[in-house]
Design an enzyme around this catalytic site. Structure first.
Site, PDB file in Angstrom:
ATOM      1  N   LYS A 204       0.959  -1.592  -0.073  1.00  0.00           N
ATOM      2  CA  LYS A 204       0.276  -0.197   0.043  1.00  0.00           C
ATOM      3  C   LYS A 204       0.470   0.977   0.202  1.00  0.00           C
ATOM      4  CE  LYS A 204      -3.697   2.151   2.999  1.00  0.00           C
ATOM      5  NZ  LYS A 204      -4.318   2.635   4.261  1.00  0.00           N
ATOM      6  N   LYS A 257      -2.108  -1.722  -3.915  1.00  0.00           N
ATOM      7  CA  LYS A 257      -3.369   0.053  -3.862  1.00  0.00           C
ATOM      8  C   LYS A 257      -2.551   0.676  -3.805  1.00  0.00           C
ATOM      9  CE  LYS A 257      -5.392   1.291  -0.906  1.00  0.00           C
ATOM     10  NZ  LYS A 257      -6.184   2.082   1.125  1.00  0.00           N
TER      11      LYS A 257
HETATM   12  C1  PBG Z   1      -6.936   3.739   5.545  1.00  0.00           C
HETATM   13  C2  PBG Z   1      -7.619   3.236   4.538  1.00  0.00           C
HETATM   14  C3  PBG Z   1      -7.070   4.090   2.727  1.00  0.00           C
HETATM   15  C4  PBG Z   1      -7.934   3.690   2.107  1.00  0.00           C
HETATM   16  C5  PBG Z   1      -8.501   2.473   2.144  1.00  0.00           C
HETATM   17  N1  PBG Z   1      -8.319   2.665   4.224  1.00  0.00           N
HETATM   18  C6  PBG Z   1      -6.667   5.605   3.357  1.00  0.00           C
HETATM   19  C7  PBG Z   1      -5.524   5.932   3.861  1.00  0.00           C
HETATM   20  O1  PBG Z   1      -4.863   5.212   4.040  1.00  0.00           O
HETATM   21  O2  PBG Z   1      -5.612   7.564   3.794  1.00  0.00           O
HETATM   22  C8  PBG Z   1      -8.060   3.958   1.098  1.00  0.00           C
HETATM   23  C9  PBG Z   1      -8.785   3.623  -0.405  1.00  0.00           C
HETATM   24  C10 PBG Z   1      -9.169   4.935  -1.112  1.00  0.00           C
HETATM   25  O3  PBG Z   1      -8.967   5.603  -1.306  1.00  0.00           O
HETATM   26  O4  PBG Z   1     -10.256   3.853  -1.403  1.00  0.00           O
HETATM   27  N2  PBG Z   1      -6.927   2.770   6.211  1.00  0.00           N
END
Ligand code: PBG
Ligand code: ZN
Length: 333
Positions: A204, A257
């Site tokens: 991520k 992601k």
């Molecule tokens: C936070 C989380 C995020 C997303 C899923 N879980 C955002 C972040 O890390 O700030 C992003 C999902 C999206 O943008 O669709 N744990």
């Protein structure tokens, strides 16, 4: 004969002039219902339904509104959802106590979803950021740094609570080192390891494409950013090491992601771990870009092309807010 005709191997068009032949040239890129997972924003107020202003056609639902909405989608073939809880009257605190309290919307909804949709796969996002007063994904030390041991212990506690409440899959999105082992150990200690699987948000990145999601979830950090736990966008090396760590610690499934700008990482991760099904998250910013790319025909075509390319890169399952549209498109075929 012209010099252009170099070799018979250079004559390609005979292999894809017909639509059935084209299908054979795109192996493993079909988009079927099991290749799609639908993210759900679940509100604390059971009867509420609210549009998400930055994401056209996306809504946040209380459980009483979610069940009828999902009934229609399950009839259309929806196979799996990924649930994000949102609180607005319950208090946020330093350790995210309401992530797994009895009044947490996810904890309350899981038994009802299990009963209403016996064959729907229920995945829960596991993170502290929607529930912490500081908005970070872990627990902080007094000086404001991530308290690693406390974070991992707390995240494992929350994952176990969702597993006990009925989640089939727990998906930690916090990116703290070693939380996969902590969660797997907790599942094993509670004899849940055969009934609950672990989908790691393994690769991520610290992306600018999460903006609409953070607005929706009210989960932006109050101070600082997430660059000391999410990966730097240019680093394929850290992504490979993070995937290897999570496999070694017991992840059943891996994830990359965001999606589209990271397809090289998808391919590398799939080649690195061909035996682990790989998820890709088409995140909120990607959704907003495609949703605004043209009229409904252009949106549908751009979306399906994007999903096929994700499959070609090596993704087995795509997490997408477009799941309802994808189901209508593939049902028409
Ligand atoms: C936070 C989380 C995020 C997303 C899923 N879980 C955002 C972040 O890390 O700030 C992003 C999902 C999206 O943008 O669709 N744990
Ligand atoms: Zn988080």
């Amino acid at each position: 004969m012209s010099d252009l005709f170099v070799s018979r191997d250079h004559v390609l068009q005979g292999g894809y002039f017909h639509s059935t032949l084209r299908k054979l040239q795109e192996p493993d890129t079909s988009i079927e219902p099991h290749n799609i997972m639908y993210p759900i924003f679940l509100l604390e107020n059971d009867d509420a339904v609210q549009p998400v202003s930055s994401m056209p056609n996306v809504y946040r639902y209380g459980i009483n509104q979610l069940i009828p909405a999902l009934t229609e989608l399950v009839e259309k073939g929806l196979k799996s959802i990924l649930i994000f809880g949102i609180i607005d009257t319950l208090p946020k605190d330093a350790t995210g106590s309401n992530a797994d309290s009895a009044s947490n919307p996810v904890i309350r909804a899981l038994p009802r979803l299990r009963a209403a949709f016996p064959s729907l796969l229920l995945t829960t996002d596991v993170c502290l950021c929607p529930y912490t007063s500081h908005g970070h994904c872990g627990v902080l030390t007094p000086s404001g740094a991530i308290d690693h041991a406390a974070s991992v212990a707390r995240i494992a506690e929350v994952a176990l609570a969702y597993a006990k409440a009925g989640a089939h899959v727990v998906a930690p999105s916090d990116m703290m080192d070693n939380r996969i082992k902590a969660i797997k150990d907790a599942l094993i200690a509670n004899k849940l390891e055969n009934q609950v699987s672990l989908l790691s948000y393994s690769c991520k990145f610290a992306s600018s494409l999460y903006g609409p999601f953070r607005d929706t979830m009210k989960s932006s950090p109050m101070e600082g950013d997430r660059k000391c736990y999410q990966l730097p966008p240019g680093s394929a090396g850290l992504a490979a090491r993070a995937a290897a760590r999570d496999v070694a610690e017991g992840a059943d499934f891996l994830m990359v992601k965001p999606g589209l700008p990271y397809l090289d990482v998808v391919r590398r991760t799939k080649d690195q771990f061909p035996n682990h099904p790989l998820f890709i998250y088409q995140v909120s910013g990607e959704y907003a870009m495609i949703a605004k790319c043209g009229d409904s025909g252009e949106v549908a075509a751009t979306l399906m092309e994007t999903l096929v390319c994700m499959r070609r890169a090596g993704a087995d399952c795509i997490i997408t807010y477009f799941a309802p549209l994808v189901l209508s498109i593939i049902n028409k075929k």
